[in-house]
Design a protein around this motif. Structure first.
Motif, PDB file in Angstrom:
ATOM      1  N   HIS A   1      41.759  -8.024  23.657  1.00 47.08           N
ATOM      2  CA  HIS A   1      41.273  -8.277  22.308  1.00 47.08           C
ATOM      3  C   HIS A   1      40.905  -9.746  22.098  1.00 47.08           C
ATOM      4  CE1 HIS A   1      42.810  -4.239  21.742  1.00 47.08           C
ATOM      5  NE2 HIS A   1      43.900  -4.661  22.338  1.00 47.08           N
ATOM      6  N   GLY A   2      40.673 -10.457  23.186  1.00 48.95           N
ATOM      7  CA  GLY A   2      40.196 -11.828  23.082  1.00 48.95           C
ATOM      8  C   GLY A   2      41.280 -12.857  22.872  1.00 48.95           C
ATOM      9  N   VAL A   3      42.553 -12.459  22.915  1.00 50.42           N
ATOM     10  CA  VAL A   3      43.651 -13.413  22.742  1.00 50.42           C
ATOM     11  C   VAL A   3      44.098 -13.893  24.120  1.00 50.42           C
ATOM     12  CG1 VAL A   3      45.973 -13.775  21.822  1.00 50.42           C
ATOM     13  CG2 VAL A   3      44.389 -12.217  20.656  1.00 50.42           C
ATOM     14  N   SER A   4      44.018 -15.175  24.367  1.00 48.27           N
ATOM     15  CA  SER A   4      44.386 -15.721  25.668  1.00 48.27           C
ATOM     16  C   SER A   4      45.801 -16.275  25.637  1.00 48.27           C
ATOM     17  CB  SER A   4      43.410 -16.827  26.081  1.00 48.27           C
ATOM     18  OG  SER A   4      43.417 -17.866  25.126  1.00 48.27           O
ATOM     19  N   VAL A   5      46.403 -16.315  26.819  1.00 49.23           N
ATOM     20  CA  VAL A   5      47.765 -16.839  26.970  1.00 49.23           C
ATOM     21  C   VAL A   5      47.703 -18.005  27.937  1.00 49.23           C
ATOM     22  CG1 VAL A   5      50.139 -16.294  27.612  1.00 49.23           C
ATOM     23  CG2 VAL A   5      48.666 -14.504  26.667  1.00 49.23           C
ATOM     24  N   PHE A   6      48.278 -19.144  27.569  1.00 49.61           N
ATOM     25  CA  PHE A   6      48.330 -20.234  28.542  1.00 49.61           C
ATOM     26  C   PHE A   6      49.764 -20.681  28.747  1.00 49.61           C
ATOM     27  CE2 PHE A   6      47.554 -22.526  24.577  1.00 49.61           C
ATOM     28  CZ  PHE A   6      48.369 -23.643  24.673  1.00 49.61           C
ATOM     29  N   LEU A   7      50.054 -20.966  30.001  1.00 47.53           N
ATOM     30  CA  LEU A   7      51.417 -21.204  30.471  1.00 47.53           C
ATOM     31  C   LEU A   7      51.702 -22.692  30.629  1.00 47.53           C
ATOM     32  CD1 LEU A   7      54.100 -20.196  31.844  1.00 47.53           C
ATOM     33  CD2 LEU A   7      52.813 -20.126  33.982  1.00 47.53           C
ATOM     34  N   CYS A   8      52.857 -23.115  30.150  1.00 49.21           N
ATOM     35  CA  CYS A   8      53.331 -24.483  30.359  1.00 49.21           C
ATOM     36  C   CYS A   8      54.719 -24.429  30.981  1.00 49.21           C
ATOM     37  CB  CYS A   8      53.392 -25.248  29.041  1.00 49.21           C
ATOM     38  SG  CYS A   8      51.783 -25.614  28.315  1.00 49.21           S
ATOM     39  N   ALA A   9      54.860 -24.986  32.172  1.00 48.16           N
ATOM     40  CA  ALA A   9      56.152 -25.032  32.861  1.00 48.16           C
ATOM     41  C   ALA A   9      56.811 -26.373  32.571  1.00 48.16           C
ATOM     42  CB  ALA A   9      55.956 -24.852  34.360  1.00 48.16           C
ATOM     43  N   ILE A  10      58.068 -26.326  32.114  1.00 49.70           N
ATOM     44  CA  ILE A  10      58.731 -27.546  31.652  1.00 49.70           C
ATOM     45  C   ILE A  10      59.938 -27.921  32.500  1.00 49.70           C
ATOM     46  CG2 ILE A  10      57.979 -27.207  29.277  1.00 49.70           C
ATOM     47  CD1 ILE A  10      60.803 -26.126  28.677  1.00 49.70           C
ATOM     48  N   GLY A  11      60.310 -27.066  33.466  1.00 51.80           N
ATOM     49  CA  GLY A  11      61.529 -27.327  34.213  1.00 51.80           C
ATOM     50  C   GLY A  11      62.706 -27.426  33.260  1.00 51.80           C
ATOM     51  N   ASP A  12      63.584 -28.361  33.505  1.00 50.73           N
ATOM     52  CA  ASP A  12      64.707 -28.600  32.590  1.00 50.73           C
ATOM     53  C   ASP A  12      64.581 -29.972  31.938  1.00 50.73           C
ATOM     54  OD1 ASP A  12      66.128 -26.131  33.023  1.00 50.73           O
ATOM     55  OD2 ASP A  12      66.630 -26.880  35.020  1.00 50.73           O
ATOM     56  N   ASN A  13      63.343 -30.401  31.743  1.00 46.65           N
ATOM     57  CA  ASN A  13      63.044 -31.734  31.236  1.00 46.65           C
ATOM     58  C   ASN A  13      62.713 -31.670  29.743  1.00 46.65           C
ATOM     59  OD1 ASN A  13      61.821 -34.201  30.538  1.00 46.65           O
ATOM     60  ND2 ASN A  13      61.028 -34.496  32.613  1.00 46.65           N
ATOM     61  N   PRO A  14      63.616 -32.134  28.860  1.00 49.21           N
ATOM     62  CA  PRO A  14      63.356 -32.047  27.416  1.00 49.21           C
ATOM     63  C   PRO A  14      62.153 -32.858  26.968  1.00 49.21           C
ATOM     64  CG  PRO A  14      65.361 -33.319  27.850  1.00 49.21           C
ATOM     65  CD  PRO A  14      64.946 -32.700  29.148  1.00 49.21           C
ATOM     66  N   ASP A  15      61.896 -34.004  27.613  1.00 49.75           N
ATOM     67  CA  ASP A  15      60.736 -34.820  27.232  1.00 49.75           C
ATOM     68  C   ASP A  15      59.438 -34.094  27.565  1.00 49.75           C
ATOM     69  OD1 ASP A  15      62.374 -36.887  26.337  1.00 49.75           O
ATOM     70  OD2 ASP A  15      62.444 -37.821  28.327  1.00 49.75           O
ATOM     71  N   LEU A  16      59.384 -33.486  28.752  1.00 58.30           N
ATOM     72  CA  LEU A  16      58.201 -32.726  29.137  1.00 58.30           C
ATOM     73  C   LEU A  16      58.023 -31.522  28.219  1.00 58.30           C
ATOM     74  CD1 LEU A  16      55.876 -32.308  31.147  1.00 58.30           C
ATOM     75  CD2 LEU A  16      57.481 -31.046  32.608  1.00 58.30           C
ATOM     76  N   ALA A  17      59.129 -30.895  27.860  1.00 54.64           N
ATOM     77  CA  ALA A  17      59.062 -29.743  26.962  1.00 54.64           C
ATOM     78  C   ALA A  17      58.458 -30.127  25.626  1.00 54.64           C
ATOM     79  CB  ALA A  17      60.462 -29.161  26.766  1.00 54.64           C
ATOM     80  N   ARG A  18      58.890 -31.255  25.084  1.00 56.13           N
ATOM     81  CA  ARG A  18      58.370 -31.704  23.787  1.00 56.13           C
ATOM     82  C   ARG A  18      56.874 -32.008  23.874  1.00 56.13           C
ATOM     83  NH1 ARG A  18      59.875 -30.441  19.105  1.00 56.13           N
ATOM     84  NH2 ARG A  18      57.656 -30.165  18.787  1.00 56.13           N
ATOM     85  N   ILE A  19      56.459 -32.609  24.977  1.00 56.27           N
ATOM     86  CA  ILE A  19      55.032 -32.907  25.165  1.00 56.27           C
ATOM     87  C   ILE A  19      54.215 -31.624  25.157  1.00 56.27           C
ATOM     88  CG2 ILE A  19      53.346 -33.728  26.861  1.00 56.27           C
ATOM     89  CD1 ILE A  19      55.429 -35.865  27.672  1.00 56.27           C
ATOM     90  N   HIS A  20      54.698 -30.610  25.876  1.00 54.08           N
ATOM     91  CA  HIS A  20      53.955 -29.354  25.946  1.00 54.08           C
ATOM     92  C   HIS A  20      53.946 -28.626  24.608  1.00 54.08           C
ATOM     93  CE1 HIS A  20      52.701 -29.291  30.037  1.00 54.08           C
ATOM     94  NE2 HIS A  20      53.922 -29.303  30.555  1.00 54.08           N
ATOM     95  N   VAL A  21      55.064 -28.657  23.888  1.00 45.76           N
ATOM     96  CA  VAL A  21      55.089 -28.020  22.574  1.00 45.76           C
ATOM     97  C   VAL A  21      54.099 -28.706  21.634  1.00 45.76           C
ATOM     98  CG1 VAL A  21      56.500 -27.611  20.516  1.00 45.76           C
ATOM     99  CG2 VAL A  21      57.433 -27.146  22.778  1.00 45.76           C
ATOM    100  N   ASP A  22      54.080 -30.032  21.641  1.00 45.87           N
ATOM    101  CA  ASP A  22      53.135 -30.764  20.798  1.00 45.87           C
ATOM    102  C   ASP A  22      51.691 -30.420  21.176  1.00 45.87           C
ATOM    103  OD1 ASP A  22      55.191 -31.959  19.434  1.00 45.87           O
ATOM    104  OD2 ASP A  22      55.121 -33.844  20.568  1.00 45.87           O
ATOM    105  N   ALA A  23      51.442 -30.281  22.483  1.00 45.87           N
ATOM    106  CA  ALA A  23      50.088 -29.935  22.929  1.00 45.87           C
ATOM    107  C   ALA A  23      49.701 -28.533  22.448  1.00 45.87           C
ATOM    108  CB  ALA A  23      50.003 -30.006  24.452  1.00 45.87           C
ATOM    109  N   MET A  24      50.656 -27.601  22.488  1.00 42.47           N
ATOM    110  CA  MET A  24      50.379 -26.254  21.987  1.00 42.47           C
ATOM    111  C   MET A  24      50.040 -26.283  20.503  1.00 42.47           C
ATOM    112  SD  MET A  24      53.303 -23.921  23.824  1.00 42.47           S
ATOM    113  CE  MET A  24      53.248 -23.529  25.577  1.00 42.47           C
TER     114      MET A  24
END
Length: 335
Positions: A96-119
């Motif tokens: 239905h035209g909805v795409s999914v994109f994956l962000c792998a963050i490991g166990d790194n909270p700083d990387l996780a925050r960056i990816h969440v902000d990007a989303m």
């Protein structure tokens, strides 16, 4: 142009190909969103009617709302659990035209925050958070975001929507299968004792044996999630006089190690000892000799249900909060 003749479901990709436009343009035309000329919109809708395309109303309303995209956030670096989940999510939404994109963050909270902000910058319609164990959250707080969040195979908040496999049901099915093969001295060889699923499956073993009339609890050997531990467990078990005739393993890697170690000792599988694994990791289970009977956590279906739950949240519909336990399946092979 003829409507569907093969009996297979017509997807938005079929419509886009027949109309000679991109999938995104087809989605916009069919959902009356975005900048598409009236002539192109009418042509795409005509092609869709002729092909017999029928959009899913939930996902269609999702695409009308925002950005055609869903974020998948994971700390499962190797993708052992995330990739089948993502396949299920995509299967439920991509037509239905909805795409999914994956962000792998490991166990790194700083990387996780960056990816969440990007989303959030990309204006995703929602986020699915997933991981590699159900008793630990991702290293980022997702409880106060501007978009809905669904949790799958990771710990979520008590007022969230969290989907996990029913480990107790799956483990019970494994032990009952061993009992059905005539096995009466069953041992559970499993992973580290700090995992909640380890204890959940051990309790299911004891319960299944009790229901079958066993007088004692299941013998449980704790170790690592590895083939090496499977070898070590067999060495320990065969050093004593009371050897099992059935072994239920906490994952397929342990089970493969158990089967190999038994073969090295001249013990027939399943002639002398029946072995059941857990996960149905096909690259391991199918290549074991003999191929492993194992429990499938149905991660693809879990992912599909997570995607549909997120759609409902995006649409403002009522969704039951708490932990949803989805059933596992026993995959019978030759072990």
């Amino acid at each position: 142009m003829s409507s569907a003749v093969s009996g297979e479901r017509v997807t938005i990709y079929d419509v886009a190909q027949a109309a000679r436009v991109s999938t995104a343009t087809a989605s916009k035309a069919l959902n009356d969103t975005g900048r598409v000329s009236l002539e192109t919109r009418d042509r795409i809708k005509r092609v869709a009617r002729e092909l017999g395309f029928r959009p899913n109303s939930l996902a269609r309303s999702l695409t009308r709302k925002r950005s055609f995209s869903v974020g998948l956030l994971t700390n499962d670096t190797y993708g052992r659990f995330t990739l089948p989940l993502m396949a299920g999510i995509s299967e439920g939404l991509i037509d239905h035209g909805v795409s999914v994109f994956l962000c792998a963050i490991g166990d790194n909270p700083d990387l996780a925050r960056i990816h969440v902000d990007a989303m959030l910058d990309k204006q995703v319609d929602g986020i699915i958070a997933t991981g590699k164990r159900i008793d630990k959250p991702l290293p980022v707080d997702l409880t106060h975001l501007s978009v809905p969040v669904v949790y799958a195979l990771t710990a979520g908040p008590s007022d969230g929507v969290t989907l996990v496999p029913d480990d107790r049901q799956g483990a019970g099915a494994a032990v009952r299968h061993l009992l059905a093969q005539g096995r009466r001295h069953i041992v559970h060889v499993t992973g580290p004792c700090e995992f909640d699923v380890v204890h959940e499956r051990a309790r299911a073993c004891t319960q299944a044996l009790a229901e079958a009339g066993a007088a004692t609890e299941a013998k449980v050997l704790f170790g690592s999630w590895s083939e090496h531990w499977g070898h070590q467990a067999v060495e320990a078990l065969w050093s004593g006089a009371d050897k099992p005739d059935g072994i239920f393993c906490g994952n397929d890697q342990i089970a493969r190690g158990v089967v190999d170690a038994l073969r090295e000792r001249g013990v027939s599988v399943p002639g002398d000892v029946s072995v059941v694994g857990f996960d149905n990791w096909e690259i391991v289970a199918k290549e074991t000799r003999p191929p492993l009977t194992t429990v499938d956590m149905n991660l693809k279906e879990l992912g599909r249900q997570a995607g549909l739950a997120l759609v409902r949240l995006v649409n403002g519909e009522a969704v039951e909060t708490g932990v949803w336990k989805l059933p596992c399946s026993l995959i019978v092979r030759s072990s």
